[in-house]
Design an enzyme around this catalytic site. Structure first.
Site, mmCIF file in Angstrom:
data_model
loop_
_atom_site.group_PDB
_atom_site.id
_atom_site.type_symbol
_atom_site.label_atom_id
_atom_site.label_comp_id
_atom_site.label_asym_id
_atom_site.label_seq_id
_atom_site.Cartn_x
_atom_site.Cartn_y
_atom_site.Cartn_z
ATOM 1 N N ARG A 36 44.728 27.304 39.259
ATOM 2 C CA ARG A 36 44.179 28.734 39.347
ATOM 3 C C ARG A 36 44.927 29.414 40.419
ATOM 4 O O ARG A 36 45.515 30.241 40.182
ATOM 5 C CB ARG A 36 42.987 29.041 38.945
ATOM 6 C CG ARG A 36 42.529 30.378 38.978
ATOM 7 C CD ARG A 36 41.078 30.771 38.789
ATOM 8 N NE ARG A 36 40.379 30.057 37.697
ATOM 9 C CZ ARG A 36 39.233 30.291 37.186
ATOM 10 N NH1 ARG A 36 38.453 30.889 38.114
ATOM 11 N NH2 ARG A 36 38.969 29.795 36.207
ATOM 12 N N HIS A 82 46.829 29.804 27.687
ATOM 13 C CA HIS A 82 45.784 30.128 28.609
ATOM 14 C C HIS A 82 44.324 31.042 28.235
ATOM 15 O O HIS A 82 44.513 32.188 27.964
ATOM 16 C CB HIS A 82 46.541 31.282 29.649
ATOM 17 C CG HIS A 82 45.858 31.050 31.031
ATOM 18 N ND1 HIS A 82 45.815 30.331 31.810
ATOM 19 C CD2 HIS A 82 45.163 32.337 31.619
ATOM 20 C CE1 HIS A 82 45.479 30.797 32.943
ATOM 21 N NE2 HIS A 82 44.703 31.899 33.014
ATOM 22 N N TYR A 127 49.596 50.093 25.607
ATOM 23 C CA TYR A 127 50.544 51.299 25.731
ATOM 24 C C TYR A 127 51.904 50.830 26.197
ATOM 25 O O TYR A 127 53.005 51.491 26.158
ATOM 26 C CB TYR A 127 49.907 52.321 26.623
ATOM 27 C CG TYR A 127 48.914 52.899 26.120
ATOM 28 C CD1 TYR A 127 48.895 53.569 24.852
ATOM 29 C CD2 TYR A 127 47.491 52.844 26.632
ATOM 30 C CE1 TYR A 127 47.968 54.046 24.321
ATOM 31 C CE2 TYR A 127 46.264 53.455 26.248
ATOM 32 C CZ TYR A 127 46.445 54.169 25.070
ATOM 33 O OH TYR A 127 45.482 54.592 24.417
#
Length: 749
Positions: A36, A82, A127
């Site tokens: 991570r 993931h 968007y």
């Protein structure tokens, strides 16, 4: 309790709580560290970044493809590789698309992807649209060429690359930040061309030390054009140890007397700078600034204008203050902690990072060449079988038509391998036309030449090294650019103190008999004419500037200093000095002194007949307790200090209560920072001890000047010729004054 697992008949494992907790915490820690938070030295990526780039390449989002909604990419990443939060995944994607965050962006975004003023202001993933940036080709271009190891995804239905085959040391180029469990990483970005030259140098000179590498990589290179002002010695120490810090300072230029800031440090917003400077202006800490404007636009992304109040403002000193008190200068921690090729996290220096990456790159190129060689040999093998079939086409066709199982017959009849026989059987008849023989032989020749080249390169370390150098140079030319953050050593920034920040205005500091103080604007006021409390009156005054300190002397011989601009206004009656200062019990304030000019000196004396010359700077002390300056004999009192005009030909005039006057050159008095001083005028010891005779007054007579004596309502002026009768060596008794002036009230030169 035993620390070994206990198995019960139900097949359940029982562990002591402390062992289970320790194992669970260590497992979690290693997961955070390896999967991570920390980047890998090979491709410089964290797992989420690697998965985002690979998923985008699988979606066909190359630099030449059309943009696709970011939500599509995030969905693929979460669903296939993931399984974590979509917000965190999208933010990682956004970071790789921001040119002000990444030195070489990996994602090409369309839409609102944030701004330097507010990096978190990006639009939602539904968007925005994205595709891979051209630079991402250096990470993904060789994935399908047998260069990487693969691992199953989280549910075992797909495979994903463990690492990407980076053609450049992306870890140094884009840097990394992350916080794991018990460790963190902060790696600054660097310039591609500089790092490429260092890699090539290390390939050609494997024994090169860090000093040699720093001739190519002199320091980090941030996405912004602000200056890196860290000294070269500190940068060298950082690259030697893997730890350190880098300081970056904004760049500015002058335009018609205004200060125009054109580049800000990394991750510093113009809005934040405006807020910090405006806050100081509102707090009246920047009186030399008249106006502040943000003129940034698309043509000039950073243009902050500071308008000074006048052309007399020291602009360099002002900017030094702003560098020290705002984010116009910022320090970045460096901790080059990463996952090494052996899979373990550790801090590396510059040489270790480049060596590890070059080792990975060499292995990657070798795997790529071997993969290609295997493909070439396989194709040559098939072409060899195809050519045999072509030369015996009639027999091949007969066998295919008449035999139920033609493959083993072909293998036995023509000595073909199973792969060759299968390939012949799968070949269309149209490929066996007459012209195909020429194509087959041409392809054989081309592949044979490539085979020889590949075998030579794989068998020769020098050729392999030259190939790696050539590829690095090609990528450096294609993706590299000039350094953005210039390296410039600068002096440390210093904040302005209260004295420099206060406006310089004429002020008169007034001290009353009872120890009340106030400051009036101007030097033309009449201190004695001010109003005082009942029972109080004027004692002393000092004419200074508002940005200068003022010194108070008490009856015990201690001095104290305060800033003039902090004193109460003379519109009222002031405030007691004891509210700010802490004199000894029973002591009263007897004088106020100012620095009339730089380096001025004052004559300090006691009525016991002792004194010395003291520089004004030696009188400055901490406000509360002050410091002991004039040591008083038992029972002695402090006389009003006298300012020295400055000429070495000036004379000291001292008069005693018995009417003796002594005049001597000022040079006979020592200059001290503190003490009792030397004897000024002779007073018999017994009379001095009994306080029967005192030094009543002392003053300075300028060279060629006269002395005015006041006794009651009468005055006496002694001209230079008259003073010669009282001239003597310091410490002498002096001469008796005329009758009627043997009880002098005041002296003035």
């Amino acid at each position: 309790m035993s620390e070994t697992p206990i198995y019960n008949p139900e097949g359940l494992e029982r562990l002591p709580l402390h062992l289970f907790s320790e194992k669970a915490y260590l497992d979690y820690s290693m997961y955070v560290i390896l999967d991570r938070a920390l980047p890998h030295v090979a491709d410089g990526l964290k797992p989420v970044q690697r998965r985002i780039l690979y998923a985008m390449s699988e979606l066909g989002l190359s630099a030449a493809a059309k943009f696709k909604k970011s939500a599509r990419t995030v969905g693929d990443v979460l669903g296939k590789f993931h399984p974590h939060g979509d917000t965190a995944c999208y933010e990682a994607m956004v970071l790789m698309a921001q040119a002000f965050s990444y030195r070489y962006p990996l994602v090409d975004g369309q839409g609102n992807w944030g701004s330097p003023d507010d990096p978190k202001s990006f639009a939602a993933m539904r968007y925005t649209e994205a595709r891979l940036a051209p630079y991402a080709e250096t990470l993904l271009g060789e994935v399908a060429q047998g260069t990487v190891d693969w691992q199953p995804n989280f549910d075992g239905t797909l495979e994903e690359p463990k690492l990407l085959p980076a053609r450049l040391p992306n870890l140094l180029l884009n840097g990394a930040t992350g916080i794991a469990v018990g460790m963190a990483t902060d790696i600054p970005s660097h310039n591609l061309r500089e790092v490429a030259r260092a890699c090539i140098h290390l390939l050609r000179h494997p024994d090169a030390d860090i000093d040699a590498l720093m001739r190519h990589v002199p320091g980090p290179d941030f996405p912004t054009a602000a200056e890196i002002i860290t000294p070269a010695s500190e940068l060298a120490r950082m690259y030697q140890t893997g730890y350190g810090s880098v300081r970056q300072r904004a760049r500015y230029e002058m335009e018609e007397g205004d200060i125009v800031i054109t580049a800000l440090p990394y991750q510093v917003s113009g809005n934040r700078i405006m807020e910090q400077v405006a806050a100081q202006m509102q707090a009246r800490k920047l009186p030399m600034i008249e106006d502040l404007r943000d003129e940034s636009d698309h043509a000039c992304p950073t243009r902050l204008v500071i308008v000074p109040r006048s052309n007399r403002v020291d602009l360099a000193r002002l900017m030094s203050h702003l560098f020290a008190t705002t984010d116009l200068e910022k320090s970045y921690r460096v901790n080059m902690n990463m996952i090494a090729l052996d899979g373990r996290p550790r801090v590396m220096n510059l040489r270790e990072i480049l060596s590890q990456w070059l080792g990975y790159r060499t292995a990657t190129v070798r795997r790529r060449l071997q993969h290609r060689l295997d493909k070439v040999l396989e194709r040559l093998h098939l072409l060899e079988g195809l050519l045999i079939a072509f030369l015996n086409i009639d027999e091949v066709i007969r066998i295919i038509r008449t035999e139920d199982e033609p493959k083993p017959v072909l293998m036995q009849r023509f000595g073909l391998s199973e792969a060759q026989a299968e390939y012949v059987l799968n070949t269309r008849l149209r490929q066996l036309a007459r012209l195909e023989e020429m194509k087959i032989r041409a392809e054989q020749a081309e592949l044979a030449a490539e085979r020889d080249t590949l075998q030579q390169t794989l068998g020769d370390e020098g050729r392999l090294r030259d190939l790696i150098i050539e590829e690095i140079e090609r990528d450096a030319d294609k993706y590299g650019d000039e350094r953005r953050s210039p390296l410039t050593e600068r002096p440390a920034a210093l904040a302005l103190d209260d004295t420099e920040l206060a406006p310089s205005e004429p002020m008169t500091v007034v001290l009353s008999d009872k120890g009340w103080v106030r400051a009036a604007k101007g030097h033309d006021i009449d201190p004695a004419g001010l109003s005082y409390k009942s029972g109080d009156g004027f004692l002393a005054a000092a004419r200074v500037r508002s940005n200068q300190p003022v010194v108070f002397l008490d009856s015990s011989g201690r001095s104290y200093s305060l800033q003039t601009h902090t004193l109460p206004s003379a519109r009222g009656q002031g405030e007691p000095l004891t509210g700010r200062l802490d004199p000894p019990k029973g002591a009263a304030f007897r004088a106020v002194l100012g620095e009339t000019e730089p380096g001025c000196r004052w004559l300090l004396a006691s009525d016991a007949g002792y004194g010395f010359v003291c520089p004004f700077q030696a009188l400055l002390a901490k406000p509360k307790g002050g410091k002991s300056v004039l040591t008083l004999p038992e029972g002695a009192r402090v006389l009003p200090p006298v300012l020295l005009p400055g000429s070495p030909l000036d004379r000291v005039a001292a008069v005693t209560s018995s009417g003796h006057l002594l005049v001597f050159p000022i040079g006979e008095l020592p200059e001290l920072n503190r003490g009792k001083g030397n004897k000024i005028i002779g007073i018999p010891a017994a009379r001095a001890k009994a306080r029967e005779e005192l030094m009543l007054a002392i003053t300075i007579v300028p060279d060629g000047g006269s002395l005015l004596l006041t006794s009651g309502k009468r005055t006496l002026t002694l001209k230079p010729a008259d003073l010669d009768r009282y001239q003597g060596e310091r410490g002498r008794r002096g001469a008796m004054l005329p009758r009627g002036f043997q009880h002098v009230d005041a002296l003035s030169g």
